[in-house]
Design a protein around this motif. Sequence first.
Motif, PDB file in Angstrom:
ATOM      1  N   ILE A   2       0.851  -1.202   0.000  1.00 31.66           N
ATOM      2  CA  ILE A   2       0.000   0.000   0.000  1.00 31.66           C
ATOM      3  C   ILE A   2       0.883   1.247   0.000  1.00 31.66           C
ATOM      4  CG2 ILE A   2      -1.759   1.299   1.272  1.00 31.66           C
ATOM      5  CD1 ILE A   2      -2.799  -1.365   0.242  1.00 31.66           C
ATOM      6  N   CYS A   3       0.568   2.191  -0.878  1.00 33.01           N
ATOM      7  CA  CYS A   3       1.295   3.459  -0.940  1.00 33.01           C
ATOM      8  C   CYS A   3       0.919   4.322   0.267  1.00 33.01           C
ATOM      9  CB  CYS A   3       0.957   4.202  -2.231  1.00 33.01           C
ATOM     10  SG  CYS A   3       1.731   5.832  -2.327  1.00 33.01           S
ATOM     11  N   LYS A   4       1.929   4.900   0.888  1.00 31.63           N
ATOM     12  CA  LYS A   4       1.720   5.804   2.021  1.00 31.63           C
ATOM     13  C   LYS A   4       2.246   7.208   1.730  1.00 31.63           C
ATOM     14  CE  LYS A   4       0.332   2.504   4.848  1.00 31.63           C
ATOM     15  NZ  LYS A   4      -1.022   2.371   5.266  1.00 31.63           N
ATOM     16  N   LYS A   5       2.628   7.459   0.465  1.00 32.17           N
ATOM     17  CA  LYS A   5       3.216   8.750   0.111  1.00 32.17           C
ATOM     18  C   LYS A   5       2.156   9.854   0.085  1.00 32.17           C
ATOM     19  CE  LYS A   5       6.933   6.756  -2.619  1.00 32.17           C
ATOM     20  NZ  LYS A   5       7.526   6.673  -3.967  1.00 32.17           N
ATOM     21  N   LYS A   6       2.594  11.062   0.352  1.00 32.73           N
ATOM     22  CA  LYS A   6       1.677  12.206   0.400  1.00 32.73           C
ATOM     23  C   LYS A   6       1.129  12.585  -0.968  1.00 32.73           C
ATOM     24  CE  LYS A   6       3.536  13.997   4.610  1.00 32.73           C
ATOM     25  NZ  LYS A   6       3.616  15.114   5.488  1.00 32.73           N
ATOM     26  N   HIS A   7       1.760  12.108  -2.042  1.00 34.85           N
ATOM     27  CA  HIS A   7       1.256  12.455  -3.371  1.00 34.85           C
ATOM     28  C   HIS A   7      -0.160  11.928  -3.595  1.00 34.85           C
ATOM     29  CE1 HIS A   7       3.475   8.665  -5.051  1.00 34.85           C
ATOM     30  NE2 HIS A   7       2.257   8.339  -4.710  1.00 34.85           N
ATOM     31  N   ARG A   8      -0.631  11.029  -2.763  1.00 35.86           N
ATOM     32  CA  ARG A   8      -1.992  10.482  -2.886  1.00 35.86           C
ATOM     33  C   ARG A   8      -3.059  11.569  -2.734  1.00 35.86           C
ATOM     34  NH1 ARG A   8      -2.575   6.424   1.653  1.00 35.86           N
ATOM     35  NH2 ARG A   8      -1.461   8.068   2.702  1.00 35.86           N
ATOM     36  N   TYR A   9      -2.673  12.711  -2.191  1.00 35.28           N
ATOM     37  CA  TYR A   9      -3.640  13.777  -1.926  1.00 35.28           C
ATOM     38  C   TYR A   9      -3.431  15.019  -2.795  1.00 35.28           C
ATOM     39  CZ  TYR A   9      -4.612  10.772   1.980  1.00 35.28           C
ATOM     40  OH  TYR A   9      -4.937   9.682   2.746  1.00 35.28           O
ATOM     41  N   LEU A  10      -2.543  14.939  -3.776  1.00 37.03           N
ATOM     42  CA  LEU A  10      -2.305  16.096  -4.644  1.00 37.03           C
ATOM     43  C   LEU A  10      -3.499  16.329  -5.568  1.00 37.03           C
ATOM     44  CD1 LEU A  10       1.438  15.566  -5.662  1.00 37.03           C
ATOM     45  CD2 LEU A  10       0.519  17.209  -4.022  1.00 37.03           C
ATOM     46  N   SER A  11      -3.897  17.560  -5.696  1.00 40.34           N
ATOM     47  CA  SER A  11      -5.081  17.898  -6.498  1.00 40.34           C
ATOM     48  C   SER A  11      -4.879  17.621  -7.988  1.00 40.34           C
ATOM     49  CB  SER A  11      -5.460  19.366  -6.287  1.00 40.34           C
ATOM     50  OG  SER A  11      -4.407  20.212  -6.687  1.00 40.34           O
ATOM     51  N   THR A  62      -6.966  11.707  -3.716  1.00 40.39           N
ATOM     52  CA  THR A  62      -7.328  12.020  -5.099  1.00 40.39           C
ATOM     53  C   THR A  62      -6.926  10.932  -6.087  1.00 40.39           C
ATOM     54  OG1 THR A  62      -5.293  13.287  -5.323  1.00 40.39           O
ATOM     55  CG2 THR A  62      -7.284  14.528  -4.790  1.00 40.39           C
ATOM     56  N   VAL A  63      -6.105   9.967  -5.678  1.00 39.38           N
ATOM     57  CA  VAL A  63      -5.710   8.892  -6.594  1.00 39.38           C
ATOM     58  C   VAL A  63      -6.684   7.718  -6.559  1.00 39.38           C
ATOM     59  CG1 VAL A  63      -3.258   9.499  -6.513  1.00 39.38           C
ATOM     60  CG2 VAL A  63      -4.131   7.747  -4.963  1.00 39.38           C
ATOM     61  N   ARG A  64      -7.673   7.757  -5.700  1.00 41.12           N
ATOM     62  CA  ARG A  64      -8.623   6.650  -5.562  1.00 41.12           C
ATOM     63  C   ARG A  64      -9.337   6.378  -6.879  1.00 41.12           C
ATOM     64  NH1 ARG A  64     -11.551   3.670  -1.929  1.00 41.12           N
ATOM     65  NH2 ARG A  64     -13.736   3.332  -2.441  1.00 41.12           N
ATOM     66  N   HIS A  65      -9.170   5.159  -7.382  1.00 43.29           N
ATOM     67  CA  HIS A  65      -9.809   4.680  -8.615  1.00 43.29           C
ATOM     68  C   HIS A  65      -9.425   5.475  -9.854  1.00 43.29           C
ATOM     69  CE1 HIS A  65     -13.225   2.453  -6.346  1.00 43.29           C
ATOM     70  NE2 HIS A  65     -12.040   1.937  -6.124  1.00 43.29           N
ATOM     71  N   LYS A  66      -8.326   6.195  -9.803  1.00 42.52           N
ATOM     72  CA  LYS A  66      -7.880   6.931 -10.982  1.00 42.52           C
ATOM     73  C   LYS A  66      -7.074   6.009 -11.895  1.00 42.52           C
ATOM     74  CE  LYS A  66      -9.792  10.773 -10.002  1.00 42.52           C
ATOM     75  NZ  LYS A  66     -10.931  11.217 -10.773  1.00 42.52           N
ATOM     76  N   ASP A  67      -7.028   6.352 -13.160  1.00 43.85           N
ATOM     77  CA  ASP A  67      -6.392   5.529 -14.179  1.00 43.85           C
ATOM     78  C   ASP A  67      -4.868   5.630 -14.063  1.00 43.85           C
ATOM     79  OD1 ASP A  67      -5.400   4.389 -16.543  1.00 43.85           O
ATOM     80  OD2 ASP A  67      -7.176   4.990 -17.670  1.00 43.85           O
ATOM     81  N   ALA A  68      -4.253   4.591 -13.517  1.00 47.39           N
ATOM     82  CA  ALA A  68      -2.806   4.584 -13.314  1.00 47.39           C
ATOM     83  C   ALA A  68      -2.060   4.604 -14.641  1.00 47.39           C
ATOM     84  CB  ALA A  68      -2.398   3.367 -12.492  1.00 47.39           C
ATOM     85  N   LYS A  69      -2.590   3.976 -15.661  1.00 46.11           N
ATOM     86  CA  LYS A  69      -1.927   3.969 -16.980  1.00 46.11           C
ATOM     87  C   LYS A  69      -1.909   5.375 -17.570  1.00 46.11           C
ATOM     88  CE  LYS A  69      -0.030   1.964 -20.566  1.00 46.11           C
ATOM     89  NZ  LYS A  69       1.102   2.744 -20.939  1.00 46.11           N
TER      90      LYS A  69
END
Length: 84
Positions: A2-11, A62-69
């Motif tokens: 699981i990613c714990k980096k703060k970038h998960r919340y970048l707009s 903000t990364v929740r269910h976003k297209d990683a590709k």
Amino acid sequence: MICKKKHRYLSEYATLMDAQDNINGGRHICAGCAYEEGVKDGMEGYPRRNDLSHLPYSQAGTVRHKDAKEAYDEGYAYGRKISQ
């Protein structure tokens, strides 16, 4: 993992398309990690990756269910641009 980096919340990641179909297994992969991997690969001149399954998952911010590709491809394009 699981990613714990703060970038998960970048707009910036809020504008990515959702990956609700999970066709490529990317629905739960952290788009922030995918973007960073794309930048790195683009800067190094590596071929684009299709398989991102080695990256951490994230269901936060903000990364929740976003297209990683899509995130990877954007990062790759930026990495190529800044390396020239």
